[in-house]
Design a protein around this motif. Sequence first.
Motif, mmCIF file in Angstrom:
data_model
loop_
_atom_site.group_PDB
_atom_site.id
_atom_site.type_symbol
_atom_site.label_atom_id
_atom_site.label_comp_id
_atom_site.label_asym_id
_atom_site.label_seq_id
_atom_site.Cartn_x
_atom_site.Cartn_y
_atom_site.Cartn_z
ATOM 1 N N MET A 1 29.238 24.134 12.609
ATOM 2 C CA MET A 1 28.088 23.820 13.450
ATOM 3 C C MET A 1 27.731 25.042 14.292
ATOM 4 S SD MET A 1 29.620 21.557 16.599
ATOM 5 C CE MET A 1 30.586 22.336 17.899
ATOM 6 N N ARG A 2 26.444 25.191 14.627
ATOM 7 C CA ARG A 2 26.002 26.261 15.512
ATOM 8 C C ARG A 2 26.225 25.842 16.960
ATOM 9 N NH1 ARG A 2 20.003 27.672 14.660
ATOM 10 N NH2 ARG A 2 19.886 25.429 15.095
ATOM 11 N N ALA A 3 26.668 26.796 17.772
ATOM 12 C CA ALA A 3 26.934 26.490 19.171
ATOM 13 C C ALA A 3 26.884 27.773 19.994
ATOM 14 C CB ALA A 3 28.303 25.829 19.325
ATOM 15 N N VAL A 4 26.550 27.628 21.269
ATOM 16 C CA VAL A 4 26.581 28.743 22.209
ATOM 17 C C VAL A 4 27.911 28.674 22.952
ATOM 18 C CG1 VAL A 4 25.505 29.831 24.206
ATOM 19 C CG2 VAL A 4 24.083 28.770 22.444
ATOM 20 N N GLU A 5 28.728 29.699 22.736
ATOM 21 C CA GLU A 5 30.092 29.719 23.258
ATOM 22 C C GLU A 5 30.230 30.787 24.342
ATOM 23 O OE1 GLU A 5 33.837 29.256 20.623
ATOM 24 O OE2 GLU A 5 33.649 31.423 20.972
ATOM 25 N N PHE A 6 31.018 30.475 25.350
ATOM 26 C CA PHE A 6 31.268 31.399 26.466
ATOM 27 C C PHE A 6 32.764 31.555 26.652
ATOM 28 C CE2 PHE A 6 31.818 31.925 31.195
ATOM 29 C CZ PHE A 6 31.391 33.243 31.251
ATOM 30 N N ASN A 7 33.195 32.787 26.881
ATOM 31 C CA ASN A 7 34.602 33.046 27.130
ATOM 32 C C ASN A 7 34.743 33.778 28.458
ATOM 33 O OD1 ASN A 7 37.326 32.985 26.696
ATOM 34 N ND2 ASN A 7 37.372 34.691 25.267
ATOM 35 N N VAL A 8 35.712 33.365 29.255
ATOM 36 C CA VAL A 8 35.996 33.991 30.543
ATOM 37 C C VAL A 8 37.032 35.086 30.323
ATOM 38 C CG1 VAL A 8 36.928 33.645 32.858
ATOM 39 C CG2 VAL A 8 35.469 31.899 31.827
#
Length: 429
Positions: free
Chosen positions: A1-8
């Motif tokens: 699936m397409r998704a907007v991912e964020f990593n700290v």
Amino acid sequence: MRAVEFNVTIPGYLLARSLGRLSDAFVYGRASRLGLVDRTPPPLPGEDWVRIEVLLCGICGSDLGNVSYRSSPAMEPFGSFPAVLGHEILGRVVEVGSGVTHVGVGDRVVVDPMLHCEARGWGVDSWCRSCAGGTHATCELAGERGPAPTTPAAQGSGGLWDGGLSPGSTIGYHRDLPGGWGEEMVAHRRQVFAVPDGVPDRVAVLAEPLSIGVHGVLQSGALQARGPVLVIGSGAIAFGTIWALRTLGHAGRVVAQMKRPHEAALAGALGADEVVAPGEEAREALIGTGAHAYMPVVGAEVYAGGGFDVVFDCVGSQSSVAQAIGYASARGRVVLLGCAGQLRKLDLTFVWAHELRIQGHLGYGAEEWDGRRLHTFAITLERMAADPRALGDLVTHVFPLKQYRDALRAADDHRRSGALKVALRPRGD
């Protein structure tokens, strides 16, 4: 699936906090730790869970604060990354576990993104005091890993669930539970609420931020306020607070502080008796309550007498909190609904000099209203259904998922974009 991912990450923090001032590419562009990715959809963890395809998901001020690292790091232990962002979720059910009976495949639903001890996998005897009391937004086990699952559906799922659910208080800031900035997600049955048929998608997607306003109004006792009420802010939570005061029955005077004409027009339509701009107009509204102004030898103007019985700060900045404290009446209430964090040079003199009560409210939970005990979302959806047109102008911009950078720019610079609430549409172009 397409998704907007964020990593700290530490490098991400350094880039965003330094070079991010020069270019938003270091905040949500190609040089940031935010990006469109392909992820494997999460498994349905057990019989009490629901799979949802996301129809719309709002962009929240807390999302902007986190991706830019402007927010206080104090809440970092209560999230887990990398995470698919998005917690203002409207979706459609595509699969239900055998233990789910209140929604079915094809139903439109909204999602309470905050995790209850039960969703974390704890048995009822191990629930924290907050969850046992119906106030799961302050779950005391949010920083702990949940117990390893016992259901066959979750075991052997490639490590995602085998070791227990990762720490995190909220879907959207959780490594194992993708948020609404993706095409698909899963939620526990406790988190899922059916949307009434007459409520349009662009109104239903507001259930989460409006529920914060409903929760703040009900928990603060503002409905019983005898004097005027002030709402500071021009975001969805501020509009939701004005709407909540009126739709829940507050008959007293409500003053809203808004910056721009289109915001003022919506605040008036939602029930504000007076809309003022920050600065001199707001000061005149305070003087109109009977307040007297005094100028100390050093410092800003101060006030005594009159004031607002309840002040809702829906911004959470140093200036808004200072104004809320200064504008509250003696023994008044300051209600913090904005994500106030590290505030420099905040003068608390009138907290004790005027015996103020400062209350912070987070999320939603069990409420007492109209002789019933209901979840905040249930009340919000019920009131939405009573007049679905009232909120129809709040979502001003909708972007497809692949244009998430444009969506973030519109939400972050609403002075230029004219945005009130910006949403992403994960499916379709």
